[in-house]
Enzyme design. Structure first.
Site, short mmCIF file in Angstrom:
data_model
loop_
_atom_site.label_atom_id
_atom_site.label_comp_id
_atom_site.label_asym_id
_atom_site.label_seq_id
_atom_site.Cartn_x
_atom_site.Cartn_y
_atom_site.Cartn_z
N HIS A 1 -36.45 -88.41 -35.26
CA HIS A 1 -36.31 -87.03 -34.66
C HIS A 1 -35.66 -86.81 -33.44
O HIS A 1 -36.29 -86.22 -32.39
CB HIS A 1 -37.96 -86.87 -34.44
CG HIS A 1 -38.91 -87.38 -35.51
ND1 HIS A 1 -39.40 -88.68 -35.47
CD2 HIS A 1 -39.37 -86.59 -36.58
CE1 HIS A 1 -40.29 -88.99 -36.48
NE2 HIS A 1 -40.07 -87.89 -37.46
N GLU B 1 -44.98 -90.72 -43.96
CA GLU B 1 -43.73 -90.31 -44.47
C GLU B 1 -43.02 -91.32 -45.20
O GLU B 1 -41.80 -91.05 -45.52
CB GLU B 1 -42.79 -89.68 -43.30
CG GLU B 1 -43.58 -88.22 -42.80
CD GLU B 1 -42.49 -87.34 -42.41
OE1 GLU B 1 -41.95 -86.46 -42.87
OE2 GLU B 1 -42.13 -87.57 -40.99
N HIS C 1 -35.37 -92.70 -40.84
CA HIS C 1 -35.89 -91.37 -40.52
C HIS C 1 -36.22 -91.19 -39.04
O HIS C 1 -37.27 -91.98 -38.57
CB HIS C 1 -37.18 -91.12 -41.38
CG HIS C 1 -37.86 -89.68 -41.02
ND1 HIS C 1 -37.26 -88.62 -41.17
CD2 HIS C 1 -39.31 -89.39 -40.59
CE1 HIS C 1 -38.10 -87.45 -41.04
NE2 HIS C 1 -39.03 -88.00 -40.55
N HIS D 1 -37.85 -80.58 -37.54
CA HIS D 1 -38.51 -81.89 -37.71
C HIS D 1 -37.61 -82.94 -37.45
O HIS D 1 -37.91 -83.96 -36.44
CB HIS D 1 -39.09 -82.18 -39.12
CG HIS D 1 -39.63 -83.27 -39.61
ND1 HIS D 1 -40.39 -83.36 -40.62
CD2 HIS D 1 -39.72 -84.59 -38.95
CE1 HIS D 1 -40.73 -84.61 -40.72
NE2 HIS D 1 -40.54 -85.31 -39.70
#
Lengths: 256, 256, 256, 256
Positions: B122, B101, B120, B186
């Site tokens: 989660h 990603e 990023h 996500h």
């Protein structure tokens, strides 16, 4: 120990499906070491407490599997491991006590040739989904491995507790081809293509339960679709994801 | 390693916007060290687990950025860092695997000249806001940095998973000029003017999610107003707040 | 440091109300040590994070008090403590930065002669009660010290953030004679007859918030009555309860 | 210490019901050691904090029992243990302070000959069930030991706080033959056939409370039936379960 019986149980190691690389001669030893680590990881991540058990299939026709004797998972060492036959009985005599619920494992290895590892646990987080009609569904990508259909076993005539081969067969039948099955007011069983897969699914099952509950409290929930789930299972079980997670959880054992 | 290519990537360091003081010659080294600490802080605070990544912009025209190869953030060391070009590809060849990603980062550095760091993650706490229609809003002063408009990216034709530059562009477009964007089922992406800002916003985003959920359970919630949010962002990102928080979280690494 | 000014601030120690026994000459030193421990306990119990502050009154006419400079509470040492005058300004010049919200303390010491210690914090658990209309009430005996009337300060014309003496006066007026006051979307302030009392009330305020939320989720809640609250405050602040709790929390600092 | 009085209190050890094996001469010493461990386990598992107490019956006619003086349970050592008579008063004089609520223990040992150990605690998790009308019921197999009828004591004329023998009698009467009784806005009392049983029940009572609350948030809950509860109590208190759990919790003391 009856060596002939043991070898018959261990069988042809060439068929083992785990993609983890071992030299052939040390395959079983490698899997045993992984099983010890799996016990510790699942304890450390709060999936196991004093109870719960995980096993791996000895990849042979007879359906033998290796699991610890009755002991808190976090305390299990190589000396606590035993080989069980396809009926769930220890292959060699011992004064050690076996888990009462070992028939969960024996019956699943018999009925599910795709299953190479089995874990039974009672994570507090998943219990609410065993005693209500709210279906467990993956809401987060990383939990897609739990699958889309998660049945709950709730036998009418006895406790949802698998202390005989007969009850094990009933449970396995109810589980069908699912990856996860719940046991009403008791816990769940997770199966997979290897120890690491089962550990990963067990941990994310637990976290998905909490995330789903918190989501439901906010309103209507969009969980993963069938298509998403099947695509994601491939991505998540690919070695780079699976092993990155395993190394991380293993690392937490050292630092906590 | 191709040194010329590296230097082209690193470019003119004079334009870096982070107000943290480094001698010019050690600027990149200083940022790399901060990135390692950021990885550990975000793991320690429960934002990262085995997954998640954080990068900083190499302040040059080409849009290069520095991030670790695929590895659990808590385990990342200086040796795991790589320079990525504006297309999200590693500047020099390696057998190491990059995060799938990484295009979240490359596309945001291209489309958002104000962004100097990208994270990023989660965090379990924020997932419920990605799968329901309940908007994420800051309820507590210290979370004002997350901003007032937090979009959710939910592409129709593929998984909300950014494994190509094209998907990265789609995600970046959907994010617009926000500080935080959610990815359905996500996780989320957080951007900012520097590594410390992004760490701070990520941690309070996570805690704000829990506080907001608990508030919603009690009744109608008065979240921060637009005016309050913009006033508070200045106070919170002032060095005394930002660095006090950073030193605290860094300290927790030593004692936990 | 201006010694004359300091002594004027410290004033007549004979009037100090804390029932903790110190030799007269070491009274201030004893209280300073307790303040360091209080900072660590409140951090360790999750009441403080990078932010929050606690002070004690220097028992003299001028309303002076002792608090740390701006620093994460867990990291505060004796060297970080400063004496503040009744206007909330440091008694002696320093390059150190003071907490912006020190006027909470100065104004409360001025308007509330019964107050010997003040704590301001932002425990995540209490935030929901600052942004909704659900009243905070003690549900458990041990939290009776928070009192029965807990006002919320929500100024119309500016942020609920006390960065001036004027705002401090407005906050103190809104607090009245309460033991705990909430600040909308921000946190709370706790006052008491001594450092240990304030620590105890702060910790149980946090836990009561969670218990009350969980109770409200179950149905109608029977919280403590006015009579119960006033009886219990005497029992809880008696040395055997208060000091047993203090020793326990202090002990947790060594083992965690 | 008055040795004659002590021996009268200790009485005929032959009648002790705990199935744990000790040599006769070291029985009391063994139970005292277990009591110290029980104090630490219950603290470590979050059942006790600065408050709470656990005792065991000295198995004689007079109803004597052994418990620590007033002290945070985690800090209790053998030197802190005292023998109390059937009226709840210490058998020998001391300057040490006794728990105010020791009459919970004395009155239960008098009225309940089946009870060999008593624990009184204030676990945050169970408080919601003491202040609402939602009944506490076991939802998970392993919590079946808490029983099916769990009364709540809420005296009309005074605080639900047992600081006299009279109040102790009232509480014991209200508890009847239950294994667990709640005290409104205060905590609970757990009794059992031995120290380990009481520890096990206390820990799972706490966890069951959280699981039940989370289940109720999802919808209608199927809790355990009367038949299930009575079958399970036998399985859970069998040495293999009970001692496996005890060894696990004891192990956590070393590693945490």
């Amino acid at each position: 120990m009856d060596r002939r019986k043991f070898l018959m149980g261990v069988g042809s190691l060439a068929f083992i499906r785990s993609p983890i690389a071992y030299s052939d001669t040390s395959l079983i030893d490698g899997l045993k070491s992984e099983l010890i680590i799996a016990n510790k990881i699942l304890s450390n991540q709060g999936v196991f407490d004093a109870f719960g058990h995980i096993s791996f299939r000895v990849p042979s026709g007879p359906g033998a599997f290796i699991m610890s004797y009755s002991k808190s998972p976090e305390l299990v060492t190589l000396d606590d491991l035993a080989v069980y036959d396809k009926l769930g009985e220890p292959l060699h005599q011992s004064e050690r006590v076996s888990f009462r619920e070992r028939y969960i494992h024996s019956e699943l290895y018999q009925s599910r040739p795709d299953v190479m590892a089995v874990c039974h646990h009672h994570s507090d987080a998943i219990i609410p989904y065993t005693v209500t009609n709210t279906p467990m569904r993956p809401v987060v990508l990383v939990a897609a491995t739990i699958g889309s259909k998660i049945p709950t076993w709730d036998p009418k005539d006895y406790l949802p507790f698998v202390n005989s081969a007969e009850k094990g067969r009933d449970f396995a039948k109810s589980m069908g081809d699912a990856t996860v099955a719940l046991l009403r007011g008791h816990g769940c069983t997770v199966v997979g293509a290897g120890i690491r897969e089962v550990v990963m699914t067990s941990i994310y099952l637990q976290r998905n339960a909490l995330m789903l509950s918190q989501s439901l409290a906010l309103g209507k929930v969009k969980s993963l679709s069938e298509t998403e789930i099947s695509k994601l299972r491939k991505i998540l079980f690919a070695p780079d994801s699976r092993d990155r997670a395993w190394e991380y959880w293993k690392h937490k054992l050292d630092v906590m």
